[in-house]
Design a protein around this motif. Structure first.
Motif, short mmCIF file in Angstrom:
data_model
loop_
_atom_site.label_atom_id
_atom_site.label_comp_id
_atom_site.label_asym_id
_atom_site.label_seq_id
_atom_site.Cartn_x
_atom_site.Cartn_y
_atom_site.Cartn_z
N SER A 196 1.02 -1.17 -0.05
CA SER A 196 -0.45 -0.29 -0.25
C SER A 196 0.93 1.60 -0.65
O SER A 196 1.45 1.25 0.56
CB SER A 196 -1.14 0.09 1.56
N GLU A 197 0.39 1.67 -0.73
CA GLU A 197 1.90 3.77 -0.89
C GLU A 197 1.26 4.54 0.07
O GLU A 197 2.20 4.98 0.81
CB GLU A 197 1.14 4.47 -2.16
N PHE A 198 0.10 4.34 0.56
CA PHE A 198 -0.10 4.60 2.15
C PHE A 198 -0.23 4.24 3.23
O PHE A 198 0.66 5.35 4.08
CB PHE A 198 -1.28 4.93 2.54
N VAL A 201 3.97 5.45 3.04
CA VAL A 201 3.72 6.84 3.40
C VAL A 201 4.22 6.72 4.90
O VAL A 201 4.86 6.93 6.18
CB VAL A 201 2.72 7.67 3.23
N ALA A 260 2.54 13.39 -0.03
CA ALA A 260 1.52 12.90 -0.28
C ALA A 260 0.31 13.13 -0.45
O ALA A 260 -0.55 12.70 -1.11
CB ALA A 260 1.44 11.66 1.10
N THR A 263 -0.45 14.40 -3.93
CA THR A 263 -0.37 13.50 -5.07
C THR A 263 -0.76 12.41 -4.87
O THR A 263 -1.69 11.41 -6.32
CB THR A 263 1.04 13.31 -4.87
N LEU A 265 -1.00 9.37 -2.82
CA LEU A 265 -1.50 8.65 -2.19
C LEU A 265 -1.41 8.43 -0.54
O LEU A 265 -1.43 7.00 0.39
CB LEU A 265 0.59 8.92 -2.26
N ALA A 266 -2.31 9.61 -0.42
CA ALA A 266 -2.33 9.94 1.45
C ALA A 266 -3.74 10.59 0.70
O ALA A 266 -3.56 11.38 0.06
CB ALA A 266 -1.68 10.38 2.25
#
Length: 325
Positions: A196-198, A201, A260, A263, A265-266
């Motif tokens: 998971s990208e989030f 982060v 984040a 973009t 990502l969050a």
């Protein structure tokens, strides 16, 4: 009381007798629990809502936490052993530094011997290996990248100040962040089987916490580290250069959340949620490099990290419960 003044390690000055059990707790630095908080961040990401959690998730999380405990305690014990042998801990915790409590370093205080510390380190390392293996075996998912990450984290952690001695060769700051990242990403991957990208982060922000009280410790310990050739940014640069480096890290931490959010990502609100931690980080810098109270700033660093963990948990709860997208 089991401490024996006649068997105190060479160069140590015993301040007062202390039980062996208490000395081992100090050797393992068990009162500094900040890396272990990673499991709460992961739990909030994979157990909410509880109906979505896969079978085996809770046992895996518990085994992973206990494995992290064993591995990190071993790492810290080996770090103390190396610091005692090369003399840096004797300098940093000696009579010329009244801000430090000598009993926090049992080898320096003479409440444990080198042999006892070494044996303790290997026993806890073995426990960490067994428990992390168990976590992988009971995990709902075990993609290859998570298995490799767990194995690499274990091996590299033991090389922090022992064996290869990464912290002596210029990798300390990177290691402190990377360990935090791994302690979030690995159990998340074992619980979900995905990346998971989030969560990445969150993992980086989590890893920044130990780094940001570590660099203040390095600032205080600069003379001892230089004396034994331990390569840290504080030891390599001037006081101004070190201050700029820590200021840049403080800004980077805020920017990670801001970028984040910007973009995708969050969630868009993530950077706003993290603002209290960012404000407290700025206070930490002010105390350390404007007021000049490095050790007080270091203590604030623990508060920043723990606040950050709480905010990351809130973020995961909001997403998991569908309150905010």
């Amino acid at each position: 009381m089991t401490s024996d003044l006649h068997s105190a390690p060479r160069g140590a000055a015993v301040t007062r007798p202390e039980s062996k059990a208490r000395s081992y707790v100090r050797l393992g630095n068990l009162d500094v629990y900040d890396y272990y908080l990673s499991i709460l961040v992961v739990a909030s990401a994979v157990l909410v809502p509880l109906s979505a959690a896969r079978p085996g998730t809770v046992p895996m999380l518990l085994l992973f936490l206990l494995g992290a405990l064993g591995t990190i305690v071993a790492m810290v014990a080996f770090d103390d052993l190396t610091g005692y042998r090369d003399g840096s801990d004797v300098v940093n915790y000696g009579p010329n530094d009244p801000l430090r409590k000598k009993l926090r370093k049992p080898l320096v205080a003479g409440t444990l011997t080198e042999a006892e510390a070494l044996r303790f380190g290997w026993i806890t390392a073995a426990a960490g290996a067994v428990l992390w293996t168990g976590a992988v075996l009971v995990a709902p998912a075990a993609p290859l990248w998570t298995v490799l990450l767990v194995a690499a984290t274990f091996v590299i952690a033991l090389q922090y100040s022992y064996g290869i001695k990464l912290s002596y060769r210029g990798f300390q700051e990177l290691f402190l962040v990377a360990l935090g990242v791994a302690l979030v990403l690995a159990p998340y991957g074992l619980a979900t089987g995905r990346f998971s990208e989030f969560v990445l982060v969150q993992a980086v922000l989590f890893g920044m916490g130990p780094l940001m009280f570590g660099v203040y410790s390095n600032t205080n310990d600069v003379e001892g580290d230089r004396g034994v050739g331990r390569v840290t940014v504080a030891a390599l640069t001037s006081p101004r250069g070190n201050a700029l480096f820590i200021g840049a890290l403080s800004l980077a931490e805020f920017l990670i959340g801001a970028v984040a959010s910007a973009t995708g990502l969050a969630p868009w609100w993530f950077v706003l949620l993290m603002l209290p931690a960012s404000a407290l980080r700025a206070r930490q810098y002010h105390l350390g490099f404007r007021v000049g109270d490095i050790m007080r700033a270091r203590r604030v660093g623990f508060a920043v990290h723990r606040l950050c963990v709480a905010l990351l948990i809130v973020a995961n709860l909001l997403v998991g419960l569908g309150v905010a997208g």
